[in-house]
Motif scaffolding. Sequence first.
Motif, PDB file in Angstrom:
ATOM      1  N   PHE A 197       0.920  -1.101  -0.015  1.00  0.00           N
ATOM      2  CA  PHE A 197       0.048   0.100   0.122  1.00  0.00           C
ATOM      3  C   PHE A 197       0.872   1.372   0.113  1.00  0.00           C
ATOM      4  CE2 PHE A 197      -3.020  -2.982   2.287  1.00  0.00           C
ATOM      5  CZ  PHE A 197      -3.947  -3.273   1.358  1.00  0.00           C
ATOM      6  N   VAL A 198       0.248   2.310  -0.832  1.00  0.00           N
ATOM      7  CA  VAL A 198       0.900   3.563  -0.575  1.00  0.00           C
ATOM      8  C   VAL A 198       0.416   4.239   0.549  1.00  0.00           C
ATOM      9  CG1 VAL A 198       1.573   5.604  -1.898  1.00  0.00           C
ATOM     10  CG2 VAL A 198       1.304   3.451  -3.353  1.00  0.00           C
ATOM     11  N   THR A 199       1.221   4.727   1.536  1.00  0.00           N
ATOM     12  CA  THR A 199       0.880   5.430   2.666  1.00  0.00           C
ATOM     13  C   THR A 199       1.299   6.957   2.909  1.00  0.00           C
ATOM     14  OG1 THR A 199       2.547   4.175   4.032  1.00  0.00           O
ATOM     15  CG2 THR A 199       0.467   3.118   3.755  1.00  0.00           C
ATOM     16  N   THR A 200       1.067   7.592   3.669  1.00  0.00           N
ATOM     17  CA  THR A 200       1.614   8.690   3.929  1.00  0.00           C
ATOM     18  C   THR A 200       1.301   9.223   5.348  1.00  0.00           C
ATOM     19  OG1 THR A 200       1.702  11.219   3.344  1.00  0.00           O
ATOM     20  CG2 THR A 200      -0.456  10.107   3.141  1.00  0.00           C
ATOM     21  N   GLU A 201       2.241   9.996   6.258  1.00  0.00           N
ATOM     22  CA  GLU A 201       1.958  10.245   7.493  1.00  0.00           C
ATOM     23  C   GLU A 201       0.995  11.557   7.531  1.00  0.00           C
ATOM     24  OE1 GLU A 201       5.492  11.186   9.503  1.00  0.00           O
ATOM     25  OE2 GLU A 201       6.048   8.918   9.351  1.00  0.00           O
ATOM     26  N   ILE A 202       0.036  11.444   8.676  1.00  0.00           N
ATOM     27  CA  ILE A 202      -0.669  12.588   8.819  1.00  0.00           C
ATOM     28  C   ILE A 202      -0.184  13.639   9.585  1.00  0.00           C
ATOM     29  CG2 ILE A 202      -2.873  10.901   9.122  1.00  0.00           C
ATOM     30  CD1 ILE A 202      -2.660  11.389  12.234  1.00  0.00           C
ATOM     31  N   LYS A 203      -0.274  14.848   9.297  1.00  0.00           N
ATOM     32  CA  LYS A 203       0.217  16.036   9.734  1.00  0.00           C
ATOM     33  C   LYS A 203      -0.490  17.009  10.709  1.00  0.00           C
ATOM     34  CE  LYS A 203       2.936  16.550   5.328  1.00  0.00           C
ATOM     35  NZ  LYS A 203       3.237  17.747   4.350  1.00  0.00           N
ATOM     36  N   LEU A 204       0.374  17.133  11.653  1.00  0.00           N
ATOM     37  CA  LEU A 204      -0.299  17.998  12.948  1.00  0.00           C
ATOM     38  C   LEU A 204       0.227  19.517  12.621  1.00  0.00           C
ATOM     39  CD1 LEU A 204      -1.946  17.949  15.341  1.00  0.00           C
ATOM     40  CD2 LEU A 204       0.321  17.755  16.535  1.00  0.00           C
ATOM     41  N   ILE A 205      -0.779  20.375  11.905  1.00  0.00           N
ATOM     42  CA  ILE A 205      -0.261  21.467  11.495  1.00  0.00           C
ATOM     43  C   ILE A 205      -1.185  22.482  11.918  1.00  0.00           C
ATOM     44  CG2 ILE A 205       1.270  20.856   9.801  1.00  0.00           C
ATOM     45  CD1 ILE A 205      -0.739  21.305   7.637  1.00  0.00           C
ATOM     46  N   ASN A 206      -0.739  23.943  11.831  1.00  0.00           N
ATOM     47  CA  ASN A 206      -1.789  24.928  12.004  1.00  0.00           C
ATOM     48  C   ASN A 206      -1.707  26.066  11.218  1.00  0.00           C
ATOM     49  OD1 ASN A 206      -3.797  26.607  13.335  1.00  0.00           O
ATOM     50  ND2 ASN A 206      -2.598  27.207  15.183  1.00  0.00           N
ATOM     51  N   PRO A 207      -2.252  25.865   9.888  1.00  0.00           N
ATOM     52  CA  PRO A 207      -1.776  27.157   8.881  1.00  0.00           C
ATOM     53  C   PRO A 207      -2.718  28.078   8.741  1.00  0.00           C
ATOM     54  CG  PRO A 207      -3.209  25.285   8.003  1.00  0.00           C
ATOM     55  CD  PRO A 207      -2.846  24.748   9.433  1.00  0.00           C
ATOM     56  N   THR A 208      -2.432  29.276   8.356  1.00  0.00           N
ATOM     57  CA  THR A 208      -3.330  30.493   8.023  1.00  0.00           C
ATOM     58  C   THR A 208      -3.801  30.068   6.730  1.00  0.00           C
ATOM     59  OG1 THR A 208      -1.957  31.809   9.328  1.00  0.00           O
ATOM     60  CG2 THR A 208      -3.298  32.809   7.834  1.00  0.00           C
ATOM     61  N   TYR A 209      -5.364  30.222   6.687  1.00  0.00           N
ATOM     62  CA  TYR A 209      -6.078  29.950   5.404  1.00  0.00           C
ATOM     63  C   TYR A 209      -6.841  30.933   5.096  1.00  0.00           C
ATOM     64  CZ  TYR A 209      -9.957  28.355   8.552  1.00  0.00           C
ATOM     65  OH  TYR A 209     -10.829  28.505   9.608  1.00  0.00           O
ATOM     66  N   GLN A 210      -7.287  31.164   3.822  1.00  0.00           N
ATOM     67  CA  GLN A 210      -8.338  32.149   3.547  1.00  0.00           C
ATOM     68  C   GLN A 210      -9.699  31.729   2.866  1.00  0.00           C
ATOM     69  OE1 GLN A 210      -7.559  34.466  -0.209  1.00  0.00           O
ATOM     70  NE2 GLN A 210      -6.614  35.895   1.248  1.00  0.00           N
ATOM     71  N   ASN A 229      -8.349  36.089   6.384  1.00  0.00           N
ATOM     72  CA  ASN A 229      -7.196  35.186   6.845  1.00  0.00           C
ATOM     73  C   ASN A 229      -7.588  34.635   8.224  1.00  0.00           C
ATOM     74  OD1 ASN A 229      -6.056  35.451   4.414  1.00  0.00           O
ATOM     75  ND2 ASN A 229      -4.999  37.511   4.891  1.00  0.00           N
ATOM     76  N   LEU A 230      -7.821  33.480   8.321  1.00  0.00           N
ATOM     77  CA  LEU A 230      -8.025  32.639   9.388  1.00  0.00           C
ATOM     78  C   LEU A 230      -6.829  31.581  10.053  1.00  0.00           C
ATOM     79  CD1 LEU A 230     -11.830  32.016   8.893  1.00  0.00           C
ATOM     80  CD2 LEU A 230     -10.784  34.354   9.950  1.00  0.00           C
ATOM     81  N   LYS A 231      -6.982  31.569  11.301  1.00  0.00           N
ATOM     82  CA  LYS A 231      -6.025  30.520  11.885  1.00  0.00           C
ATOM     83  C   LYS A 231      -6.822  29.682  13.017  1.00  0.00           C
ATOM     84  CE  LYS A 231      -1.107  29.976  13.165  1.00  0.00           C
ATOM     85  NZ  LYS A 231       0.123  30.456  13.405  1.00  0.00           N
ATOM     86  N   ARG A 232      -6.489  28.546  13.235  1.00  0.00           N
ATOM     87  CA  ARG A 232      -6.959  27.778  14.221  1.00  0.00           C
ATOM     88  C   ARG A 232      -6.251  28.079  15.781  1.00  0.00           C
ATOM     89  NH1 ARG A 232     -11.949  25.642  12.808  1.00  0.00           N
ATOM     90  NH2 ARG A 232     -11.636  24.083  11.209  1.00  0.00           N
ATOM     91  N   SER A 233      -6.823  28.140  16.704  1.00  0.00           N
ATOM     92  CA  SER A 233      -6.332  28.369  18.048  1.00  0.00           C
ATOM     93  C   SER A 233      -5.315  27.375  18.569  1.00  0.00           C
ATOM     94  CB  SER A 233      -7.379  28.633  19.201  1.00  0.00           C
ATOM     95  OG  SER A 233      -8.114  27.322  19.474  1.00  0.00           O
ATOM     96  N   ALA A 234      -5.267  25.993  17.798  1.00  0.00           N
ATOM     97  CA  ALA A 234      -4.511  24.972  18.018  1.00  0.00           C
ATOM     98  C   ALA A 234      -4.222  24.229  16.927  1.00  0.00           C
ATOM     99  CB  ALA A 234      -4.849  24.114  19.195  1.00  0.00           C
ATOM    100  N   PRO A 235      -3.011  23.488  16.741  1.00  0.00           N
ATOM    101  CA  PRO A 235      -2.847  22.710  15.625  1.00  0.00           C
ATOM    102  C   PRO A 235      -3.816  21.472  15.521  1.00  0.00           C
ATOM    103  CG  PRO A 235      -0.612  22.865  16.492  1.00  0.00           C
ATOM    104  CD  PRO A 235      -1.867  23.374  17.458  1.00  0.00           C
TER     105      PRO A 235
END
Length: 368
Positions: free
Chosen positions: A42-55, A289-295
């Motif tokens: 299987f082709v797998t990828t790791e999940i990412k714990l991030i907190n980006p600024t999104y629009q 432009n928004l950003k979560r309070s935590a990742p």
Amino acid sequence: MKIINKIKYIFIPVVLLGMASCSGEKESKNETKKTVQPARSFVTTEIKLINPTYQISVPGELKPYESVQIFAKVAGFIKKIYVDRGSVVTKGQLLAVLEAPEMNQDYLSDKSSQQKTYTDYLYAKQAFERLQDAASTKGAVADIELDRAKSIMQSSKATYEASKAGTGRSSQMNQYLRITAPFSGVIMDRNLSVGALVGPNSGMALFSIAQKNKLRLTVSLPEKHASSVNEGIVAQFTVKSIPGKNFEAHLSRNSGVISQENRSMTLEFDVPNPGTVLKGGEYAQVQLNLKRSAPTFFVPTKSILQTQSGTFVMTFNDNTVSRVAVKEGITYEKMTEVFGALFGHDKVLVKPSEEIEEGKISTPKKNK
């Protein structure tokens, strides 16, 4: 013939027994296949714990900072109108004058009563002061006479104060015959003409006035973005009446509560409007432009499996495939925010499929 029949009776059960045995072996093999799947990659990828600024882009509405309809406080006829639709006015400027002769007569009557009660009070005060001076000589004035004079003086004073208040009320009601602007702005509507009868029960406003040098930009933010609102957010917006022009405003007020009607939270931005470039009442397209309070966890958008039973990602840890139910959040650079029973070390299948079963994957055997 008897021998042949005996052979039939013996042969048929043996054949049936053999067939049942073969069927049982096949079912046993199928069960084994479900328990442990054959080796595959299987082709797998790791999940990412991030907190980006999104629009995000949401609709908004521009409104005058202050807007009100002006009614007459007292009943009367319109005597004079000084403004019309489109007139720019300042706070306290005279807009119209009403005429009510009976109110002026009431004021004169109250003023006369006030003067009379004031004279009575002065007389009662002087009488009390004279008796008080005479009482300094022992036995000249009985105590009861002094007390009676004091009571008359106090009663006269109370009557005078009541009359004075009545006169003040009449004077104030006369002031309501002058209609003035509550704040600086522009007259949006003039609904009546000279000679019209107006009053608190007429149901018709004389004027509508709105403030134009400062506007409010109101935005209904969808529920899933409510936790991404921070102080100091800057909104960039455009309006159809001025194409190609970008405007900017800073967050001023936040309702802080999700509306039960449309599942959104209201944000307000104060918009300075020097020169009244913006007209107010327009619809705007707002970029935030928004950003979560935590990742939070993000996975590739294509690794999310949509099925009739729900939304899932398929994790692959320790050669074991598992389906994890998730809820989708925002989308950011071909990745989607997901919420569910996930951990930072999890790996997810890049191309999940409903045909992939959950369970242990057998390790391919190496040739000796």
